[in-house]
Design a protein around this motif. Structure first.
Motif, PDB file in Angstrom:
ATOM      1  N   LYS A   1      -5.012  42.784   0.643  1.00 37.52           N
ATOM      2  CA  LYS A   1      -4.921  43.323   2.011  1.00 37.52           C
ATOM      3  C   LYS A   1      -3.740  44.267   2.130  1.00 37.52           C
ATOM      4  O   LYS A   1      -3.812  45.266   2.845  1.00 37.52           O
ATOM      5  CB  LYS A   1      -4.815  42.183   3.022  1.00 37.52           C
ATOM      6  N   SER A   2      -2.661  43.954   1.402  1.00 35.45           N
ATOM      7  CA  SER A   2      -1.486  44.819   1.429  1.00 35.45           C
ATOM      8  C   SER A   2      -1.818  46.175   0.824  1.00 35.45           C
ATOM      9  O   SER A   2      -1.400  47.217   1.339  1.00 35.45           O
ATOM     10  CB  SER A   2      -0.347  44.155   0.673  1.00 35.45           C
ATOM     11  N   LYS A   3      -2.579  46.146  -0.290  1.00 40.26           N
ATOM     12  CA  LYS A   3      -2.977  47.415  -0.904  1.00 40.26           C
ATOM     13  C   LYS A   3      -3.863  48.211   0.036  1.00 40.26           C
ATOM     14  O   LYS A   3      -3.728  49.432   0.153  1.00 40.26           O
ATOM     15  CB  LYS A   3      -3.706  47.150  -2.221  1.00 40.26           C
ATOM     16  N   GLU A   4      -4.785  47.516   0.695  1.00 38.11           N
ATOM     17  CA  GLU A   4      -5.641  48.190   1.665  1.00 38.11           C
ATOM     18  C   GLU A   4      -4.813  48.776   2.791  1.00 38.11           C
ATOM     19  O   GLU A   4      -5.070  49.890   3.265  1.00 38.11           O
ATOM     20  CB  GLU A   4      -6.667  47.212   2.242  1.00 38.11           C
ATOM     21  N   ALA A   5      -3.780  48.043   3.197  1.00 39.84           N
ATOM     22  CA  ALA A   5      -2.914  48.532   4.271  1.00 39.84           C
ATOM     23  C   ALA A   5      -2.166  49.777   3.815  1.00 39.84           C
ATOM     24  O   ALA A   5      -1.970  50.710   4.603  1.00 39.84           O
ATOM     25  CB  ALA A   5      -1.940  47.459   4.697  1.00 39.84           C
ATOM     26  N   LYS A   6      -1.751  49.819   2.530  1.00 43.57           N
ATOM     27  CA  LYS A   6      -1.062  51.000   2.013  1.00 43.57           C
ATOM     28  C   LYS A   6      -1.988  52.206   2.030  1.00 43.57           C
ATOM     29  O   LYS A   6      -1.587  53.313   2.377  1.00 43.57           O
ATOM     30  CB  LYS A   6      -0.570  50.761   0.580  1.00 43.57           C
ATOM     31  N   ILE A   7      -3.225  51.953   1.627  1.00 43.15           N
ATOM     32  CA  ILE A   7      -4.205  53.056   1.629  1.00 43.15           C
ATOM     33  C   ILE A   7      -4.408  53.554   3.065  1.00 43.15           C
ATOM     34  O   ILE A   7      -4.413  54.753   3.338  1.00 43.15           O
ATOM     35  CB  ILE A   7      -5.535  52.611   1.001  1.00 43.15           C
TER      36      ILE A   7
ATOM     37  N   ARG B   1      -3.504  57.204   4.951  1.00 45.39           N
ATOM     38  CA  ARG B   1      -4.443  57.905   5.813  1.00 45.39           C
ATOM     39  C   ARG B   1      -3.826  58.110   7.200  1.00 45.39           C
ATOM     40  O   ARG B   1      -3.984  59.140   7.825  1.00 45.39           O
ATOM     41  CB  ARG B   1      -5.747  57.117   5.953  1.00 45.39           C
ATOM     42  N   ASP B   2      -3.122  57.021   7.612  1.00 51.07           N
ATOM     43  CA  ASP B   2      -2.537  57.069   8.954  1.00 51.07           C
ATOM     44  C   ASP B   2      -1.323  57.980   9.012  1.00 51.07           C
ATOM     45  O   ASP B   2      -0.953  58.450  10.088  1.00 51.07           O
ATOM     46  CB  ASP B   2      -2.139  55.657   9.399  1.00 51.07           C
ATOM     47  N   ASP B   3      -0.673  58.229   7.869  1.00 49.02           N
ATOM     48  CA  ASP B   3       0.474  59.125   7.854  1.00 49.02           C
ATOM     49  C   ASP B   3       0.053  60.526   8.287  1.00 49.02           C
ATOM     50  O   ASP B   3       0.832  61.275   8.872  1.00 49.02           O
ATOM     51  CB  ASP B   3       1.122  59.194   6.464  1.00 49.02           C
ATOM     52  N   SER B   4      -1.155  60.843   7.972  1.00 41.32           N
ATOM     53  CA  SER B   4      -1.644  62.164   8.368  1.00 41.32           C
ATOM     54  C   SER B   4      -1.937  62.231   9.860  1.00 41.32           C
ATOM     55  O   SER B   4      -2.007  63.301  10.425  1.00 41.32           O
ATOM     56  CB  SER B   4      -2.886  62.538   7.565  1.00 41.32           C
ATOM     57  N   LEU B   5      -2.045  61.051  10.484  1.00 42.68           N
ATOM     58  CA  LEU B   5      -2.320  61.017  11.926  1.00 42.68           C
ATOM     59  C   LEU B   5      -1.042  60.643  12.665  1.00 42.68           C
ATOM     60  O   LEU B   5      -0.610  59.504  12.660  1.00 42.68           O
ATOM     61  CB  LEU B   5      -3.417  59.998  12.234  1.00 42.68           C
ATOM     62  N   PRO B   6      -0.390  61.562  13.359  1.00 43.59           N
ATOM     63  CA  PRO B   6       0.880  61.305  13.998  1.00 43.59           C
ATOM     64  C   PRO B   6       0.782  60.386  15.209  1.00 43.59           C
ATOM     65  O   PRO B   6       1.763  59.792  15.596  1.00 43.59           O
ATOM     66  CB  PRO B   6       1.366  62.684  14.436  1.00 43.59           C
ATOM     67  N   GLN B   7      -0.371  60.189  15.806  1.00 44.18           N
ATOM     68  CA  GLN B   7      -0.472  59.394  17.017  1.00 44.18           C
ATOM     69  C   GLN B   7      -0.336  57.896  16.752  1.00 44.18           C
ATOM     70  O   GLN B   7      -0.154  57.128  17.681  1.00 44.18           O
ATOM     71  CB  GLN B   7      -1.787  59.690  17.759  1.00 44.18           C
ATOM     72  N   PHE B   8      -0.359  57.449  15.465  1.00 49.35           N
ATOM     73  CA  PHE B   8      -0.273  56.026  15.154  1.00 49.35           C
ATOM     74  C   PHE B   8       1.023  55.672  14.449  1.00 49.35           C
ATOM     75  O   PHE B   8       1.086  54.709  13.701  1.00 49.35           O
ATOM     76  CB  PHE B   8      -1.444  55.607  14.246  1.00 49.35           C
ATOM     77  N   SER B   9       2.088  56.360  14.669  1.00 55.41           N
ATOM     78  CA  SER B   9       3.349  56.117  13.969  1.00 55.41           C
ATOM     79  C   SER B   9       3.944  54.751  14.298  1.00 55.41           C
ATOM     80  O   SER B   9       4.575  54.124  13.453  1.00 55.41           O
ATOM     81  CB  SER B   9       4.354  57.238  14.273  1.00 55.41           C
ATOM     82  N   ALA B  10       3.776  54.237  15.497  1.00 56.64           N
ATOM     83  CA  ALA B  10       4.298  52.920  15.861  1.00 56.64           C
ATOM     84  C   ALA B  10       3.574  51.835  15.074  1.00 56.64           C
ATOM     85  O   ALA B  10       4.172  50.873  14.599  1.00 56.64           O
ATOM     86  CB  ALA B  10       4.140  52.680  17.351  1.00 56.64           C
ATOM     87  N   GLY B  11       2.285  51.986  14.906  1.00 57.27           N
ATOM     88  CA  GLY B  11       1.506  51.016  14.134  1.00 57.27           C
ATOM     89  C   GLY B  11       1.854  51.056  12.673  1.00 57.27           C
ATOM     90  O   GLY B  11       1.832  50.045  11.971  1.00 57.27           O
ATOM     91  N   VAL B  12       2.202  52.282  12.178  1.00 53.38           N
ATOM     92  CA  VAL B  12       2.563  52.432  10.783  1.00 53.38           C
ATOM     93  C   VAL B  12       3.862  51.695  10.492  1.00 53.38           C
ATOM     94  O   VAL B  12       3.999  51.016   9.473  1.00 53.38           O
ATOM     95  CB  VAL B  12       2.667  53.929  10.416  1.00 53.38           C
TER      96      VAL B  12
ATOM     97  N   LEU C   1       5.008  49.123  12.068  1.00 53.32           N
ATOM     98  CA  LEU C   1       4.675  47.700  12.121  1.00 53.32           C
ATOM     99  C   LEU C   1       3.974  47.261  10.833  1.00 53.32           C
ATOM    100  O   LEU C   1       4.300  46.214  10.261  1.00 53.32           O
ATOM    101  CB  LEU C   1       3.788  47.431  13.341  1.00 53.32           C
ATOM    102  N   LEU C   2       3.049  48.068  10.362  1.00 52.46           N
ATOM    103  CA  LEU C   2       2.352  47.746   9.122  1.00 52.46           C
ATOM    104  C   LEU C   2       3.300  47.763   7.930  1.00 52.46           C
ATOM    105  O   LEU C   2       3.206  46.930   7.026  1.00 52.46           O
ATOM    106  CB  LEU C   2       1.201  48.732   8.877  1.00 52.46           C
ATOM    107  N   ASN C   3       4.239  48.737   7.906  1.00 45.55           N
ATOM    108  CA  ASN C   3       5.234  48.789   6.827  1.00 45.55           C
ATOM    109  C   ASN C   3       6.079  47.522   6.818  1.00 45.55           C
ATOM    110  O   ASN C   3       6.368  46.955   5.762  1.00 45.55           O
ATOM    111  CB  ASN C   3       6.141  50.020   6.969  1.00 45.55           C
ATOM    112  N   ARG C   4       6.477  47.087   8.007  1.00 42.98           N
ATOM    113  CA  ARG C   4       7.280  45.871   8.093  1.00 42.98           C
ATOM    114  C   ARG C   4       6.478  44.663   7.603  1.00 42.98           C
ATOM    115  O   ARG C   4       6.970  43.842   6.839  1.00 42.98           O
ATOM    116  CB  ARG C   4       7.738  45.682   9.531  1.00 42.98           C
TER     117      ARG C   4
END
Length: 173
Positions: A26-32, A36-47, A49-52
């Protein structure tokens, strides 16, 4: 007791390893997804949280691996201890069996001692009878020798009487 403990420890270890692998996947899937989400600036707060959470999962995964290794070492130790205690239990069971046989052994020993005492009395009686028989045999031999000597004496007397009669018959009167 150790066998059940070992089985439970092994089951927990397997469940724990499976859970860690699932978390790692699941962690690997989250990294993937993160990439993908890094390219989308509107989800930076979620990113963030996911990194943490990903960092926490990596830490948990490392801790789980260390626990699994420690569990394997413990499992080996438990197996060694179980084998040692099984040997000691077998020796103790054998000793217990031997101790349970002691009363019967003592009873047999008492019976044998009694038989030996009876045999000793029988041997003494037999020895007495043999001595009596030996005395009777001696008397019989003596009687036979006496009879033989009497027969010899009688034969000698007859021989001498015949000689005497012969001599009397040859002599002039």
């Amino acid at each position: 007791m150790f066998e059940n403990f070992r089985e439970r420890l092994h089951t927990v270890q397997q469940d724990f390893s499976t859970g860690i692998k699932t978390l790692g996947d699941k962690s690997k899937e989250a990294k993937i997804k993160k990439r993908r989400d890094d390219s989308l600036p509107q989800f930076s707060a979620g990113v963030d949280l996911l990194n943490r959470y990903e960092d926490m999962w990596v830490t948990l995964h490392k801790g789980a691996n260390e626990c699994a290794k420690a569990g394997e070492v413990l499992d080996r130790d438990v197996v060694v201890l179980s084998a040692q205690w099984e040997k000691r239990r077998a020796v103790l069971a054998e000793l217990q069996e031997q101790l349970q046989e002691i009363p019967a052994f003592l009873a047999d020993l008492g019976s044998i001692t009694s038989r030996i005492a009876h045999l000793e009395a029988d041997f003494e009686e037999m020895e007495s009878h043999l001595m009596h028989l030996e005395n009777l045999c001696g008397q019989c031999e003596l009687q036979r020798a006496k009879q033989y000597q009497e027969v010899q004496l009688e034969s000698y007397k007859r021989k001498k009487r015949k000689e005497l009669e012969y001599l009397k018959g040859k002599r002039p009167v």
